[in-house]
Motif scaffolding. Structure first.
Motif, PDB file in Angstrom:
ATOM      1  N   GLY A 297      40.625  34.961  48.584  1.00  0.00           N
ATOM      2  CA  GLY A 297      39.522  34.139  48.120  1.00  0.00           C
ATOM      3  C   GLY A 297      38.485  34.943  47.361  1.00  0.00           C
ATOM      4  O   GLY A 297      37.944  34.486  46.342  1.00  0.00           O
ATOM      5  N   ALA A 298      38.187  36.151  47.842  1.00  0.00           N
ATOM      6  CA  ALA A 298      37.215  37.005  47.169  1.00  0.00           C
ATOM      7  C   ALA A 298      37.684  37.366  45.759  1.00  0.00           C
ATOM      8  O   ALA A 298      36.895  37.395  44.811  1.00  0.00           O
ATOM      9  N   ILE A 299      38.980  37.620  45.631  1.00  0.00           N
ATOM     10  CA  ILE A 299      39.549  38.047  44.350  1.00  0.00           C
ATOM     11  C   ILE A 299      39.686  36.876  43.376  1.00  0.00           C
ATOM     12  O   ILE A 299      39.267  36.966  42.222  1.00  0.00           O
ATOM     13  N   THR A 300      40.266  35.784  43.840  1.00  0.00           N
ATOM     14  CA  THR A 300      40.621  34.699  42.922  1.00  0.00           C
ATOM     15  C   THR A 300      39.507  33.682  42.713  1.00  0.00           C
ATOM     16  O   THR A 300      39.415  33.096  41.638  1.00  0.00           O
ATOM     17  N   THR A 301      38.662  33.462  43.728  1.00  0.00           N
ATOM     18  CA  THR A 301      37.634  32.436  43.629  1.00  0.00           C
ATOM     19  C   THR A 301      36.258  33.032  43.350  1.00  0.00           C
ATOM     20  O   THR A 301      35.635  32.724  42.332  1.00  0.00           O
ATOM     21  N   THR A 302      35.780  33.901  44.232  1.00  0.00           N
ATOM     22  CA  THR A 302      34.427  34.437  44.068  1.00  0.00           C
ATOM     23  C   THR A 302      34.322  35.368  42.863  1.00  0.00           C
ATOM     24  O   THR A 302      33.399  35.247  42.056  1.00  0.00           O
ATOM     25  N   ALA A 303      35.251  36.314  42.734  1.00  0.00           N
ATOM     26  CA  ALA A 303      35.188  37.292  41.635  1.00  0.00           C
ATOM     27  C   ALA A 303      35.913  36.828  40.381  1.00  0.00           C
ATOM     28  O   ALA A 303      35.648  37.342  39.291  1.00  0.00           O
ATOM     29  N   SER A 304      36.840  35.885  40.515  1.00  0.00           N
ATOM     30  CA  SER A 304      37.636  35.401  39.373  1.00  0.00           C
ATOM     31  C   SER A 304      38.245  36.561  38.594  1.00  0.00           C
ATOM     32  O   SER A 304      38.121  36.654  37.368  1.00  0.00           O
ATOM     33  N   VAL A 305      38.918  37.463  39.313  1.00  0.00           N
ATOM     34  CA  VAL A 305      39.535  38.627  38.676  1.00  0.00           C
ATOM     35  C   VAL A 305      40.639  38.178  37.722  1.00  0.00           C
ATOM     36  O   VAL A 305      41.452  37.310  38.045  1.00  0.00           O
ATOM     37  N   ARG A 306      40.661  38.780  36.547  1.00  0.00           N
ATOM     38  CA  ARG A 306      41.662  38.483  35.532  1.00  0.00           C
ATOM     39  C   ARG A 306      42.577  39.687  35.325  1.00  0.00           C
ATOM     40  O   ARG A 306      42.196  40.824  35.635  1.00  0.00           O
ATOM     41  N   PRO A 307      43.783  39.461  34.782  1.00  0.00           N
ATOM     42  CA  PRO A 307      44.691  40.582  34.510  1.00  0.00           C
ATOM     43  C   PRO A 307      44.038  41.648  33.632  1.00  0.00           C
ATOM     44  O   PRO A 307      43.243  41.337  32.736  1.00  0.00           O
ATOM     45  N   ALA A 308      44.337  42.897  33.953  1.00  0.00           N
ATOM     46  CA  ALA A 308      43.874  44.082  33.221  1.00  0.00           C
ATOM     47  C   ALA A 308      42.399  44.392  33.426  1.00  0.00           C
ATOM     48  O   ALA A 308      41.861  45.293  32.782  1.00  0.00           O
ATOM     49  N   GLN A 309      41.724  43.693  34.344  1.00  0.00           N
ATOM     50  CA  GLN A 309      40.346  44.060  34.652  1.00  0.00           C
ATOM     51  C   GLN A 309      40.333  45.258  35.598  1.00  0.00           C
ATOM     52  O   GLN A 309      41.150  45.351  36.515  1.00  0.00           O
ATOM     53  N   ALA A 310      39.383  46.164  35.366  1.00  0.00           N
ATOM     54  CA  ALA A 310      39.242  47.352  36.211  1.00  0.00           C
ATOM     55  C   ALA A 310      38.466  46.993  37.471  1.00  0.00           C
ATOM     56  O   ALA A 310      37.372  46.429  37.396  1.00  0.00           O
ATOM     57  N   VAL A 311      39.043  47.324  38.628  1.00  0.00           N
ATOM     58  CA  VAL A 311      38.431  46.930  39.892  1.00  0.00           C
ATOM     59  C   VAL A 311      38.369  48.114  40.850  1.00  0.00           C
ATOM     60  O   VAL A 311      39.195  49.022  40.794  1.00  0.00           O
ATOM     61  N   GLY A 312      37.384  48.074  41.732  1.00  0.00           N
ATOM     62  CA  GLY A 312      37.258  49.067  42.789  1.00  0.00           C
ATOM     63  C   GLY A 312      37.216  48.386  44.137  1.00  0.00           C
ATOM     64  O   GLY A 312      36.644  47.295  44.277  1.00  0.00           O
ATOM     65  N   VAL A 313      37.833  49.004  45.145  1.00  0.00           N
ATOM     66  CA  VAL A 313      37.861  48.467  46.503  1.00  0.00           C
ATOM     67  C   VAL A 313      37.329  49.534  47.442  1.00  0.00           C
ATOM     68  O   VAL A 313      37.934  50.603  47.585  1.00  0.00           O
ATOM     69  N   TRP A 314      36.199  49.250  48.082  1.00  0.00           N
ATOM     70  CA  TRP A 314      35.612  50.178  49.056  1.00  0.00           C
ATOM     71  C   TRP A 314      35.949  49.700  50.463  1.00  0.00           C
ATOM     72  O   TRP A 314      35.646  48.563  50.829  1.00  0.00           O
TER      73      TRP A 314
ATOM     74  N   ARG B 239      46.959  43.858  42.830  1.00  0.00           N
ATOM     75  CA  ARG B 239      48.143  44.213  42.038  1.00  0.00           C
ATOM     76  C   ARG B 239      48.946  42.969  41.683  1.00  0.00           C
ATOM     77  O   ARG B 239      49.488  42.848  40.582  1.00  0.00           O
ATOM     78  N   THR B 240      49.000  42.019  42.619  1.00  0.00           N
ATOM     79  CA  THR B 240      49.729  40.778  42.373  1.00  0.00           C
ATOM     80  C   THR B 240      49.127  39.984  41.217  1.00  0.00           C
ATOM     81  O   THR B 240      49.853  39.390  40.418  1.00  0.00           O
ATOM     82  N   VAL B 241      47.789  39.966  41.120  1.00  0.00           N
ATOM     83  CA  VAL B 241      47.148  39.196  40.043  1.00  0.00           C
ATOM     84  C   VAL B 241      47.006  39.995  38.751  1.00  0.00           C
ATOM     85  O   VAL B 241      46.483  39.472  37.759  1.00  0.00           O
ATOM     86  N   GLY B 242      47.448  41.256  38.751  1.00  0.00           N
ATOM     87  CA  GLY B 242      47.493  42.025  37.511  1.00  0.00           C
ATOM     88  C   GLY B 242      46.270  42.848  37.190  1.00  0.00           C
ATOM     89  O   GLY B 242      46.089  43.278  36.043  1.00  0.00           O
ATOM     90  N   ALA B 243      45.386  43.116  38.160  1.00  0.00           N
ATOM     91  CA  ALA B 243      44.228  43.969  37.901  1.00  0.00           C
ATOM     92  C   ALA B 243      44.697  45.387  37.571  1.00  0.00           C
ATOM     93  O   ALA B 243      45.690  45.874  38.107  1.00  0.00           O
ATOM     94  N   TYR B 244      43.941  46.060  36.675  1.00  0.00           N
ATOM     95  CA  TYR B 244      44.287  47.441  36.324  1.00  0.00           C
ATOM     96  C   TYR B 244      43.108  48.112  35.628  1.00  0.00           C
ATOM     97  O   TYR B 244      42.520  47.525  34.726  1.00  0.00           O
TER      98      TYR B 244
ATOM     99  N   ALA C  24      34.000  51.840  32.895  1.00  0.00           N
ATOM    100  CA  ALA C  24      33.562  51.642  34.279  1.00  0.00           C
ATOM    101  C   ALA C  24      34.224  50.386  34.866  1.00  0.00           C
ATOM    102  O   ALA C  24      35.144  49.828  34.280  1.00  0.00           O
ATOM    103  N   LEU C  25      33.768  49.966  36.044  1.00  0.00           N
ATOM    104  CA  LEU C  25      34.428  48.857  36.741  1.00  0.00           C
ATOM    105  C   LEU C  25      33.866  47.510  36.298  1.00  0.00           C
ATOM    106  O   LEU C  25      32.670  47.350  36.085  1.00  0.00           O
ATOM    107  N   GLU C  26      34.763  46.537  36.219  1.00  0.00           N
ATOM    108  CA  GLU C  26      34.331  45.170  35.947  1.00  0.00           C
ATOM    109  C   GLU C  26      34.029  44.415  37.245  1.00  0.00           C
ATOM    110  O   GLU C  26      33.176  43.531  37.273  1.00  0.00           O
ATOM    111  N   VAL C  27      34.741  44.776  38.320  1.00  0.00           N
ATOM    112  CA  VAL C  27      34.497  44.162  39.624  1.00  0.00           C
ATOM    113  C   VAL C  27      34.618  45.236  40.699  1.00  0.00           C
ATOM    114  O   VAL C  27      35.525  46.072  40.649  1.00  0.00           O
TER     115      VAL C  27
END
Length: 336
Positions: free
Chosen positions: A146-163, A177-182, A225-228
């Protein structure tokens, strides 16, 4: 009256005991579920240590457990479309009136031989998915989904960080990785957690204490830098560091829970770069069915996520192992 075993938390004293309690009787539009597997979450640890408190609990004690899978044992009045013996996963909570209630927090959960559930919280469990893996999908997987797909609306090839690469953060890496972040950049102070992040699909795993962290993030993202950024740790230091490596219009999503104040160290920079901070809790009702479908279709594999399965009588041991990170657990499962 029939009885059952349940792991109950007495909120005033924060005492966890496994005891005999009356077995629930399903009312209208409810079913009784025989619990086959129940996950142990860091939220359970925080309930026990007192850093989290139920908002809507109407009694002093509650049966813990919001990650639950089992079989339908008994149907209440006015229930149709469900049969005894049917395999199910339970949503981690439900909306009642205007309130969002969490199972095992605001009302009795699944650290028990049986759990009561409203029919609107039942999701059919395919035969191909083991109970232990299914149980963790509500919350451990659905919350980062939910955080990835709804709140952040991550799109393929967006740079993301996970703490924070614990139970939720590790699944966040897998789902990103499943939704194509990179690229996917994982940050955690524990070497074993960083190794886990790479195994789950991170492109880079960094120690937050590394003085060259910012430079490495810029290098990995081609200078943008990071998009999300996702905070699964719920720590002030994490949020400050994540904001420091967000690019223009970057979004920081707060998933880890904490009762500490939220501060922005450099308000001018925050406004100039048009950063956003987004709170996140739980997931939409369609998240669990989506994830079950992806698992059934071979797109997701949660077999690596189950660190150990313990009997219900060892609930306190499971909590302590998760609290101390003994054995570096991703998810521990209780089996009544």
């Amino acid at each position: 009256m029939h009885h059952m075993r349940a792991a109950r938390l007495h909120i005033p004293s924060r005492t966890l005991t496994v005891e005999d309690v009356p077995r629930p009787v399903p009312g209208p539009q409810q079913v009784l579920v025989r619990v086959e597997a129940a996950g142990v979450c860091l939220s359970d640890v925080h309930l026990i240590d007192g850093s989290l408190t139920p908002n809507y609990l109407q009694q002093e004690s509650v049966t813990l457990g919001h990650e639950v899978a089992g079989t339908v044992a008994e149907l209440g009045p006015e229930v149709s479309g469900w049969t005894v013996g049917q395999r199910v996963v339970l949503q981690a909570g439900e909306r009642r009136d205007s309130r969002l209630l969490t199972r095992g927090v605001d009302y009795d959960g699944g650290w028990a031989q049986y759990a009561l559930a409203s029919v609107k919280t039942l999701v059919t469990l395919p035969e191909s998915i083991p109970f232990e893996q299914a149980a963790i999908i509500p919350d451990a997987v659905s919350t980062p989904w939910g955080a990835i797909t709804t709140t952040a609306s991550v799109r393929p090839a967006q740079a993301v960080g996970v703490w924070g690469i614990g139970g939720l953060g590790a699944h966040a890496v897998q789902l990103l990785r499943t939704v194509g972040a990179y690229p996917i950049i994982a940050v955690d102070p524990v070497p074993a957690a960083r190794r886990r992040a790479l195994e789950f699909g991170a492109d880079l795993a960094l120690d937050p204490a590394d003085p060259l962290l910012s430079e490495q993030v810029l290098a990995a993202t081609g200078g943008r830098a990071l998009e999300v950024a996702f905070d699964f740790a719920g720590a002030a230091a994490v949020r400050e560091q994540a904001l420091s490596v967000l690019g223009p219009k970057g979004r920081l999503v707060l998933v880890g829970l904490t009762d500490r104040p939220l501060t922005v160290a450099d308000g001018t920079r925050f406004s100039f770069l048009q950063h956003q901070i987004l709170g996140h809790y739980g997931s939409e009702e369609n998240a669990v069915p989506q994830l079950l479908a992806l698992a059934e279709g071979g797109r997701l594999d949660f077999s690596r996520s189950i660190t150990d399965v313990l009997p219900l009588t060892d609930a306190a041991e499971a909590v302590e192992r998760l609290r101390t990170k003994a054995g570096d657990p991703i998810r521990l499962i209780l089996r009544p």
